[in-house]
Design a protein around this motif. Structure first.
Motif, PDB file in Angstrom:
ATOM      1  N   ALA A 180       0.820  -1.205   0.000  1.00 34.25           N
ATOM      2  CA  ALA A 180       0.000   0.000   0.000  1.00 34.25           C
ATOM      3  C   ALA A 180       0.857   1.259   0.000  1.00 34.25           C
ATOM      4  O   ALA A 180       0.528   2.255  -0.656  1.00 34.25           O
ATOM      5  CB  ALA A 180      -0.938  -0.012   1.196  1.00 34.25           C
ATOM      6  N   SER A 181       1.985   1.228   0.722  1.00 37.34           N
ATOM      7  CA  SER A 181       2.853   2.411   0.789  1.00 37.34           C
ATOM      8  C   SER A 181       3.431   2.742  -0.581  1.00 37.34           C
ATOM      9  O   SER A 181       3.520   3.917  -0.969  1.00 37.34           O
ATOM     10  CB  SER A 181       3.978   2.178   1.794  1.00 37.34           C
ATOM     11  N   LEU A 182       3.837   1.711  -1.339  1.00 33.08           N
ATOM     12  CA  LEU A 182       4.382   1.944  -2.678  1.00 33.08           C
ATOM     13  C   LEU A 182       3.304   2.450  -3.628  1.00 33.08           C
ATOM     14  O   LEU A 182       3.574   3.275  -4.504  1.00 33.08           O
ATOM     15  CB  LEU A 182       5.010   0.661  -3.221  1.00 33.08           C
ATOM     16  N   ALA A 183       2.080   1.941  -3.463  1.00 32.09           N
ATOM     17  CA  ALA A 183       0.988   2.414  -4.310  1.00 32.09           C
ATOM     18  C   ALA A 183       0.720   3.898  -4.070  1.00 32.09           C
ATOM     19  O   ALA A 183       0.557   4.682  -5.022  1.00 32.09           O
ATOM     20  CB  ALA A 183      -0.267   1.588  -4.047  1.00 32.09           C
ATOM     21  N   TRP A 184       0.685   4.297  -2.808  1.00 33.57           N
ATOM     22  CA  TRP A 184       0.468   5.717  -2.508  1.00 33.57           C
ATOM     23  C   TRP A 184       1.633   6.565  -2.986  1.00 33.57           C
ATOM     24  O   TRP A 184       1.451   7.692  -3.476  1.00 33.57           O
ATOM     25  CB  TRP A 184       0.263   5.901  -1.001  1.00 33.57           C
ATOM     26  N   LEU A 185       2.866   6.063  -2.843  1.00 39.39           N
ATOM     27  CA  LEU A 185       4.035   6.797  -3.321  1.00 39.39           C
ATOM     28  C   LEU A 185       3.976   6.995  -4.832  1.00 39.39           C
ATOM     29  O   LEU A 185       4.320   8.065  -5.352  1.00 39.39           O
ATOM     30  CB  LEU A 185       5.311   6.049  -2.926  1.00 39.39           C
ATOM     31  N   SER A 186       3.515   5.982  -5.548  1.00 37.66           N
ATOM     32  CA  SER A 186       3.376   6.091  -7.003  1.00 37.66           C
ATOM     33  C   SER A 186       2.329   7.130  -7.379  1.00 37.66           C
ATOM     34  O   SER A 186       2.525   7.915  -8.322  1.00 37.66           O
ATOM     35  CB  SER A 186       3.002   4.720  -7.596  1.00 37.66           C
ATOM     36  N   LEU A 187       1.207   7.150  -6.660  1.00 37.98           N
ATOM     37  CA  LEU A 187       0.172   8.142  -6.938  1.00 37.98           C
ATOM     38  C   LEU A 187       0.677   9.560  -6.685  1.00 37.98           C
ATOM     39  O   LEU A 187       0.393  10.482  -7.465  1.00 37.98           O
ATOM     40  CB  LEU A 187      -1.059   7.861  -6.068  1.00 37.98           C
ATOM     41  N   ILE A 188       1.440   9.740  -5.603  1.00 41.77           N
ATOM     42  CA  ILE A 188       1.995  11.064  -5.293  1.00 41.77           C
ATOM     43  C   ILE A 188       2.972  11.500  -6.378  1.00 41.77           C
ATOM     44  O   ILE A 188       2.972  12.654  -6.830  1.00 41.77           O
ATOM     45  CB  ILE A 188       2.670  11.040  -3.908  1.00 41.77           C
ATOM     46  N   ALA A 189       3.830  10.553  -6.824  1.00 39.90           N
ATOM     47  CA  ALA A 189       4.792  10.877  -7.873  1.00 39.90           C
ATOM     48  C   ALA A 189       4.082  11.231  -9.176  1.00 39.90           C
ATOM     49  O   ALA A 189       4.467  12.188  -9.877  1.00 39.90           O
ATOM     50  CB  ALA A 189       5.741   9.703  -8.095  1.00 39.90           C
ATOM     51  N   ALA A 190       3.034  10.474  -9.529  1.00 41.71           N
ATOM     52  CA  ALA A 190       2.276  10.760 -10.752  1.00 41.71           C
ATOM     53  C   ALA A 190       1.622  12.136 -10.673  1.00 41.71           C
ATOM     54  O   ALA A 190       1.643  12.908 -11.652  1.00 41.71           O
ATOM     55  CB  ALA A 190       1.235   9.674 -10.977  1.00 41.71           C
ATOM     56  N   ALA A 191       1.038  12.451  -9.513  1.00 46.01           N
ATOM     57  CA  ALA A 191       0.404  13.762  -9.348  1.00 46.01           C
ATOM     58  C   ALA A 191       1.431  14.886  -9.461  1.00 46.01           C
ATOM     59  O   ALA A 191       1.158  15.954 -10.047  1.00 46.01           O
ATOM     60  CB  ALA A 191      -0.317  13.827  -7.999  1.00 46.01           C
ATOM     61  N   ALA A 192       2.640  14.661  -8.913  1.00 42.36           N
ATOM     62  CA  ALA A 192       3.695  15.683  -8.980  1.00 42.36           C
ATOM     63  C   ALA A 192       4.140  15.908 -10.418  1.00 42.36           C
ATOM     64  O   ALA A 192       4.392  17.055 -10.836  1.00 42.36           O
ATOM     65  CB  ALA A 192       4.872  15.261  -8.117  1.00 42.36           C
ATOM     66  N   ILE A 193       4.232  14.827 -11.197  1.00 42.51           N
ATOM     67  CA  ILE A 193       4.641  14.958 -12.606  1.00 42.51           C
ATOM     68  C   ILE A 193       3.598  15.742 -13.397  1.00 42.51           C
ATOM     69  O   ILE A 193       3.932  16.643 -14.172  1.00 42.51           O
ATOM     70  CB  ILE A 193       4.869  13.570 -13.216  1.00 42.51           C
ATOM     71  N   ALA A 195       1.334  17.842 -12.223  1.00 43.44           N
ATOM     72  CA  ALA A 195       1.273  19.227 -11.748  1.00 43.44           C
ATOM     73  C   ALA A 195       2.458  20.038 -12.259  1.00 43.44           C
ATOM     74  O   ALA A 195       2.300  21.197 -12.685  1.00 43.44           O
ATOM     75  CB  ALA A 195       1.228  19.251 -10.226  1.00 43.44           C
ATOM     76  N   SER A 196       3.656  19.452 -12.235  1.00 41.43           N
ATOM     77  CA  SER A 196       4.837  20.189 -12.691  1.00 41.43           C
ATOM     78  C   SER A 196       4.776  20.481 -14.182  1.00 41.43           C
ATOM     79  O   SER A 196       5.219  21.548 -14.640  1.00 41.43           O
ATOM     80  CB  SER A 196       6.108  19.409 -12.357  1.00 41.43           C
ATOM     81  N   SER A 197       4.240  19.540 -14.968  1.00 45.16           N
ATOM     82  CA  SER A 197       4.138  19.775 -16.410  1.00 45.16           C
ATOM     83  C   SER A 197       3.157  20.898 -16.722  1.00 45.16           C
ATOM     84  O   SER A 197       3.416  21.735 -17.593  1.00 45.16           O
ATOM     85  CB  SER A 197       3.725  18.480 -17.127  1.00 45.16           C
ATOM     86  N   ILE A 198       2.033  20.915 -16.006  1.00 42.38           N
ATOM     87  CA  ILE A 198       1.038  21.971 -16.236  1.00 42.38           C
ATOM     88  C   ILE A 198       1.562  23.321 -15.740  1.00 42.38           C
ATOM     89  O   ILE A 198       1.308  24.371 -16.355  1.00 42.38           O
ATOM     90  CB  ILE A 198      -0.289  21.609 -15.542  1.00 42.38           C
ATOM     91  N   TRP A 199       2.329  23.307 -14.639  1.00 43.61           N
ATOM     92  CA  TRP A 199       2.919  24.553 -14.117  1.00 43.61           C
ATOM     93  C   TRP A 199       3.916  25.149 -15.101  1.00 43.61           C
ATOM     94  O   TRP A 199       3.973  26.359 -15.307  1.00 43.61           O
ATOM     95  CB  TRP A 199       3.600  24.266 -12.780  1.00 43.61           C
ATOM     96  N   SER A 200       4.713  24.279 -15.733  1.00 48.94           N
ATOM     97  CA  SER A 200       5.743  24.766 -16.646  1.00 48.94           C
ATOM     98  C   SER A 200       5.201  25.077 -18.034  1.00 48.94           C
ATOM     99  O   SER A 200       5.751  25.916 -18.757  1.00 48.94           O
ATOM    100  CB  SER A 200       6.875  23.744 -16.762  1.00 48.94           C
ATOM    101  N   ARG A 201       4.141  24.394 -18.450  1.00 48.47           N
ATOM    102  CA  ARG A 201       3.591  24.611 -19.780  1.00 48.47           C
ATOM    103  C   ARG A 201       2.093  24.344 -19.732  1.00 48.47           C
ATOM    104  O   ARG A 201       1.655  23.211 -19.566  1.00 48.47           O
ATOM    105  CB  ARG A 201       4.263  23.674 -20.781  1.00 48.47           C
ATOM    106  N   LYS A 202       1.281  25.389 -19.873  1.00 45.86           N
ATOM    107  CA  LYS A 202      -0.162  25.253 -19.734  1.00 45.86           C
ATOM    108  C   LYS A 202      -0.751  24.280 -20.747  1.00 45.86           C
ATOM    109  O   LYS A 202      -1.733  23.602 -20.477  1.00 45.86           O
ATOM    110  CB  LYS A 202      -0.830  26.623 -19.868  1.00 45.86           C
ATOM    111  N   ARG A 203      -0.136  24.221 -21.950  1.00 50.32           N
ATOM    112  CA  ARG A 203      -0.665  23.321 -22.978  1.00 50.32           C
ATOM    113  C   ARG A 203      -0.484  21.850 -22.620  1.00 50.32           C
ATOM    114  O   ARG A 203      -1.034  20.969 -23.284  1.00 50.32           O
ATOM    115  CB  ARG A 203       0.012  23.625 -24.316  1.00 50.32           C
ATOM    116  N   ALA A 204       0.307  21.536 -21.569  1.00 48.43           N
ATOM    117  CA  ALA A 204       0.510  20.148 -21.155  1.00 48.43           C
ATOM    118  C   ALA A 204      -0.787  19.492 -20.704  1.00 48.43           C
ATOM    119  O   ALA A 204      -0.922  18.262 -20.743  1.00 48.43           O
ATOM    120  CB  ALA A 204       1.537  20.081 -20.028  1.00 48.43           C
ATOM    121  N   LEU A 205      -1.754  20.305 -20.280  1.00 45.16           N
ATOM    122  CA  LEU A 205      -3.034  19.752 -19.847  1.00 45.16           C
ATOM    123  C   LEU A 205      -3.694  18.938 -20.959  1.00 45.16           C
ATOM    124  O   LEU A 205      -4.352  17.930 -20.697  1.00 45.16           O
ATOM    125  CB  LEU A 205      -3.960  20.890 -19.397  1.00 45.16           C
ATOM    126  N   ARG A 206      -3.475  19.366 -22.215  1.00 43.52           N
ATOM    127  CA  ARG A 206      -4.073  18.636 -23.334  1.00 43.52           C
ATOM    128  C   ARG A 206      -3.554  17.200 -23.400  1.00 43.52           C
ATOM    129  O   ARG A 206      -4.294  16.266 -23.715  1.00 43.52           O
ATOM    130  CB  ARG A 206      -3.775  19.367 -24.646  1.00 43.52           C
TER     131      ARG A 206
END
Length: 333
Positions: free
Chosen positions: A2-15, A17-28
């Protein structure tokens, strides 16, 4: 874990969020990925599998989203790579946040962490998905079939979950998985019983390692006999005993060990458990009888012409399992 699953979700969310922060078109790019997963992976499974496997078990099957990996790689590129003919909006933001050597150090650290985590994850996945126990099970079962003596009776039970999930019904039972390995000679020596009824001496069952064990019944035992008493008492032509702990439980098999005198050999007796009644032919000597039962009851009654010459010991009701005395076939492997 479970800890690794949550860590993976946090890492995915960070990726994301960082892509959208650096380039708005990344949302597409992430919208494209989400639409692909919903249309190609989630919708077909909802239509064809969830009614059979259930939502919880279906959600644990990661193979259903395996084909989304190349789409994820493409969407990552769309989210982070600069677009030809446009200003590098992301590069300027990253340069402000992580100037010079700091930026290169952070990038190298992230890449290194990703590589190490990938190797660790792959090794952990290989350790928990090894087919070694299943190969050992099949090898033992093949030997057991070849060495089984004539007249072997095998209780048909489910194979280990790692070999075949119980959701596949009858296809997950030993008769379906192991029986195809029988030769013409071994098939003549073996009889499979899904619902044991009657006197079956030396009933066998396959254990989780693929070896044949003598069967026993795990569950509730009848009321212990008084000190010095060897047989249940016969009163008014019947033997009655109780299972005090079974009033609110379920059972599948009733085990009746008995010793029959010469005078009643060949006679019949009737066993009643709740709403189930079975009659069986009594054999002379020390024997074991098994009966398929359903539901709950707290009393077992034996009646019939043979009861007067029977010595019945403690009864068990529950489920057929391998005995703890050790494997019978193959003894060594």
């Amino acid at each position: 874990a479970a800890s690794l699953a949550w860590l993976s979700l946090i890492a995915a969310a960070a990726i994301v969020a960082s892509s959208i922060w650096s380039r708005k078109r990344a949302l597409r790019a992430w919208v494209i990925l989400a639409a692909w997963v919903a249309a190609a992976d989630i919708a077909p499974v909802l239509v064809g599998r969830i009614s059979e496997l259930g939502p919880q078990l279906t959600g644990l099957e990661t193979r259903y989203v395996a084909d989304a990996t190349p789409v994820l790689a493409i969407c990552l590129g769309l989210a982070f790579w600069p677009v030809a003919g446009r200003s590098d909006e992301a590069g300027r933001r990253w340069a402000v946040a992580y100037p010079g050597q700091l930026g290169r150090t952070v990038a190298a650290g992230l890449v290194g962490a990703f590589v190490i985590g990938s190797v660790w994850s792959a090794q952990a996945f290989e350790n928990v998905t090894s087919s070694a126990p299943d190969r050992i099970y099949i090898a033992h079962a093949r030997i057991a079939l070849a060495e089984a003596p004539a007249g072997t009776v095998i209780a048909d039970v489910q194979v280990p979950q790692s070999l075949m999930l119980g959701i596949f019904g009858r296809f997950a039972y030993t008769s379906q998985v192991i029986e195809p390995m029988e030769t013409a000679e071994s098939a003549a020596n073996i009889r499979w019983v899904a619902s044991p009824n009657g006197t079956i001496d030396h009933l066998m069952v396959f254990a989780d390692d693929g070896r044949l064990h003598e069967a026993t019944v795990f569950g509730e035992a009848s009321v212990p006999m008084a000190f010095g008493q060897r047989c249940l008492r016969v009163r008014h032509g019947r033997i009655v005993t109780r299972f005090p702990g079974l009033a609110h439980g379920n059972a599948e098999v009733l085990h009746v060990p008995y010793l029959a005198s010469v005078t009643v050999g060949g006679e019949y007796a009737t066993v009643s458990f709740g709403g189930d009644s079975h009659w069986f032919t009594v054999r002379q000597g020390l024997n074991d009888a098994y009966f398929t039962v359903r539901g709950t009851a707290d009393t077992v009654t034996l009646s019939g012409p043979a009861v007067a010459g029977l010595c019945v010991g403690g009864l068990q009701v529950g489920f057929v399992v391998p005995s703890a005395s050790g494997p019978v076939i193959p003894a060594q492997y």
